[in-house]
Design an enzyme around this catalytic site. Structure first.
Site, mmCIF file in Angstrom:
data_model
loop_
_atom_site.group_PDB
_atom_site.id
_atom_site.type_symbol
_atom_site.label_atom_id
_atom_site.label_comp_id
_atom_site.label_asym_id
_atom_site.label_seq_id
_atom_site.Cartn_x
_atom_site.Cartn_y
_atom_site.Cartn_z
ATOM 1 N N GLU A 36 0.994 -0.939 -0.482
ATOM 2 C CA GLU A 36 0.206 -0.259 -0.243
ATOM 3 C C GLU A 36 0.683 1.386 0.125
ATOM 4 O O GLU A 36 1.874 1.409 0.799
ATOM 5 C CB GLU A 36 -0.836 -0.075 1.606
ATOM 6 C CG GLU A 36 -2.412 0.262 0.534
ATOM 7 C CD GLU A 36 -3.292 -0.135 0.354
ATOM 8 O OE1 GLU A 36 -3.517 0.451 -1.500
ATOM 9 O OE2 GLU A 36 -3.794 -1.573 0.420
ATOM 10 N N HIS A 37 0.349 2.132 -0.632
ATOM 11 C CA HIS A 37 1.321 3.417 -1.144
ATOM 12 C C HIS A 37 2.553 3.016 -1.149
ATOM 13 O O HIS A 37 3.488 4.058 -1.231
ATOM 14 C CB HIS A 37 1.381 4.621 0.310
ATOM 15 C CG HIS A 37 0.183 4.622 0.353
ATOM 16 N ND1 HIS A 37 -0.466 6.175 -0.109
ATOM 17 C CD2 HIS A 37 -1.185 4.268 1.548
ATOM 18 C CE1 HIS A 37 -1.424 6.356 0.610
ATOM 19 N NE2 HIS A 37 -2.038 5.409 1.309
ATOM 20 N N SER A 125 -15.762 3.558 -3.235
ATOM 21 C CA SER A 125 -16.140 2.849 -1.787
ATOM 22 C C SER A 125 -14.447 2.320 -2.100
ATOM 23 O O SER A 125 -13.638 1.428 -0.668
ATOM 24 C CB SER A 125 -16.855 0.746 -1.849
ATOM 25 O OG SER A 125 -17.962 1.735 -1.710
ATOM 26 N N GLY A 126 -13.402 2.680 -2.918
ATOM 27 C CA GLY A 126 -12.401 1.824 -2.936
ATOM 28 C C GLY A 126 -12.136 1.002 -3.599
ATOM 29 O O GLY A 126 -10.789 0.053 -3.205
ATOM 30 N N ASP A 174 -5.310 -0.112 -11.284
ATOM 31 C CA ASP A 174 -6.199 -0.067 -10.659
ATOM 32 C C ASP A 174 -6.844 -1.034 -12.430
ATOM 33 O O ASP A 174 -7.257 -1.739 -12.078
ATOM 34 C CB ASP A 174 -6.945 0.416 -10.228
ATOM 35 C CG ASP A 174 -6.982 0.910 -9.095
ATOM 36 O OD1 ASP A 174 -6.578 0.342 -8.420
ATOM 37 O OD2 ASP A 174 -7.584 2.681 -8.165
HETATM 38 P P1 ADP Z 1 -14.166 3.854 -7.098
HETATM 39 O O1 ADP Z 1 -13.048 3.533 -8.068
HETATM 40 O O2 ADP Z 1 -13.447 4.116 -5.777
HETATM 41 O O3 ADP Z 1 -15.739 3.385 -6.833
HETATM 42 P P2 ADP Z 1 -14.727 6.436 -8.314
HETATM 43 O O4 ADP Z 1 -15.467 8.219 -8.012
HETATM 44 O O5 ADP Z 1 -13.217 6.890 -8.216
HETATM 45 O O6 ADP Z 1 -14.758 5.787 -7.321
HETATM 46 O O7 ADP Z 1 -15.450 5.828 -9.357
HETATM 47 C C1 ADP Z 1 -17.088 5.890 -9.465
HETATM 48 C C2 ADP Z 1 -17.846 6.390 -10.773
HETATM 49 O O8 ADP Z 1 -17.468 5.484 -11.187
HETATM 50 C C3 ADP Z 1 -19.148 6.093 -10.853
HETATM 51 O O9 ADP Z 1 -18.946 7.663 -9.633
HETATM 52 C C4 ADP Z 1 -19.889 6.722 -11.875
HETATM 53 O O10 ADP Z 1 -19.201 7.495 -12.450
HETATM 54 C C5 ADP Z 1 -19.024 5.473 -12.382
HETATM 55 N N1 ADP Z 1 -19.439 4.317 -11.917
HETATM 56 C C6 ADP Z 1 -18.692 3.031 -11.207
HETATM 57 N N2 ADP Z 1 -20.180 2.323 -10.857
HETATM 58 C C7 ADP Z 1 -20.217 2.361 -12.662
HETATM 59 C C8 ADP Z 1 -21.444 2.223 -12.973
HETATM 60 N N3 ADP Z 1 -21.871 0.998 -12.648
HETATM 61 N N4 ADP Z 1 -22.224 2.602 -14.133
HETATM 62 C C9 ADP Z 1 -22.175 3.550 -14.769
HETATM 63 N N5 ADP Z 1 -20.674 4.181 -14.012
HETATM 64 C C10 ADP Z 1 -20.454 3.963 -13.011
#
Ligand code: ADP
Ligand code: MG
Length: 385
Positions: A36-37, A125-126, A174
């Protein structure tokens, strides 16, 4: 064909008349087991793809228009491949748009399509639903337009879309794991030269449980930037381009010249690379107790030296360590909230999930999301018959 694929095809048919000739692609979210990091220090990470993914059902429409419907947001949006601009009012469409933008920049010839997007990676949610979105989008464009791109280039292009188009300064982990993961294995990735090795995880005996604390501190962005600067300062003071290039021996000999907070940050990064190497060896040897110990030590170092944990993460980790069958428990991701990852004996996993949810709620008043997962395979086309 899984129930989810059937549903995605059904919503495609509902929207576009029928589902003949539709291709379905998918890309998973991820959780980092250890390391991590370390990514921005050129070091080692060891993520797995989780049993949650984003699917896109798509069919060429013979135009330059990409028409998308998001099942989860219940809205449609689209864009023309001739005129791609950041969309201020619809965040989710910026992931496919960003990917299209970067593909066009590289000279790929793209074709328009109709698509339905559906996912079950918890958002923000990470667990990197954003990378899953990007990689699924890239595969959709590849399938619809029929060009060739190597897997590493595809992952890098998706990262570029997130960095330059969406505007989030993420590392390569990722997108890389979403593309390359093999079932039952972690992706042991060297972030300096982008080479990886599949590490079998002995998942018959153990499973991974992800617990979301349901808190996310606002300061995480600024603290992240401070940590990056401190790492650069430490590397420079020890005449290295990256902390990855500083051995534990060199660090011991030279750390006296670093200010205390910078010394602690560097000590975390340098020791985390060592822990990750030892964890890889332990998993390969099937020694889950040894692997779990490295995970525990990783958390303690993130808490005490890197100082990116928080009360809720520490509570979640402490509860986990007291439950039967836990080999190791640590925070995962950037910190200041978000998730923990736990290595738990397979036959104790159900009881672990129920118990940690109950005890965490009792201590914090918060209802955690708890998710047990096998290490899954990476992105690709989905069978539709
Ligand atoms: P994380 O990558 O930690 O889940 P982020 O803020 O980087 O959080 O990315 C989340 C964004 O990705 C959401 O706000 C949305 O725009 C996009 N996203 C995630 N899941 C979906 C989905 N099932 N359908 C459409 N867009 C999605
Ligand atoms: Mg993200």
């Amino acid at each position: 064909m899984s129930e989810r694929v059937e549903k995605v095809l059904a919503s495609f048919a509902e929207r576009y008349g029928d589902a003949t000739g539709v291709t379905v692609v998918r890309a998973p979210g991820r959780v980092n087991i250890i390391g991590e990091h370390t990514d921005y220090n050129g070091g080692f990470v060891m993520p797995i793809a989780i049993e949650r993914d984003i699917m896109i059902a798509c069919r060429p429409n013979g135009s330059m228009q990409v028409d998308l419907y998001s099942v989860d947001f219940g809205e449609s949006n689209g864009f023309s491949l001739d005129n791609i601009r950041f969309n201020q009012s619809c965040q989710w469409v910026n992931y496919p748009q960003g990917v299209a933008h970067c593909l066009l920049e590289k000279g790929f010839d793209l074709k328009g399509f109709d698509g339905v997007v559906q996912g079950n990676v918890p958002l923000a949610s990470g667990l990197s639903s954003s990378a899953a979105c990007e990689v699924a989008s890239a595969l959709a464009f590849k399938a619809m337009s029929g060009f060739d791109i190597g897997d590493t280039d595809l992952a890098l292009l998706c990262q570029r879309a997130e960095n330059t188009f969406v505007g989030v300064n993420c590392g390569i982990m990722d997108q890389y794991v979403s593309v390359f993961a093999q079932p039952g294995c972690a992706v042991f990735l060297d972030c300096k030269d982008l080479r990886h090795e599949d590490v079998p995880l002995g998942t018959k005996e153990a499973t991974f449980v992800v617990c979301n604390t349901m808190v996310k501190r606002e300061l995480s962005g600024s603290e992240y930037n401070t940590r990056r600067q401190q790492c650069e300062e430490a590397a420079k003071a020890m005449d290295a381009a990256l902390l990855r290039d500083v051995s534990p021996e060199t660090f011991e000999a030279e750390c006296g010249k670093l200010p205390e907070d910078v010394r602690k940050r560097a000590r975390h990064v340098i020791s985390e690379d060592e822990r990750t190497l030892r964890a890889v060896a332990a998993f390969k040897a099937g020694d889950l107790a040894a692997a779990g110990k490295e995970m525990n030590d990783s958390h303690d170092s993130l808490r005490d030296d890197y100082e990116v944990s928080c009360r809720e993460l520490d509570i979640m980790v402490d509860i986990a360590r007291g439950l039967p069958g836990t080999y190791g428990a640590r925070m995962t991701g950037a910190g200041f909230g978000g998730c923990t990852v736990n290595l738990v004996a397979a036959d104790k996993a159900d009881a672990f999930c129920a118990e940690i949810a109950k005890r965490y709620k009792a201590e914090t008043g918060l209802n955690p999301m708890v998710l047990s997962t096998e290490p899954c395979g990476g992105a690709g086309r989905v069978e539709t018959r």
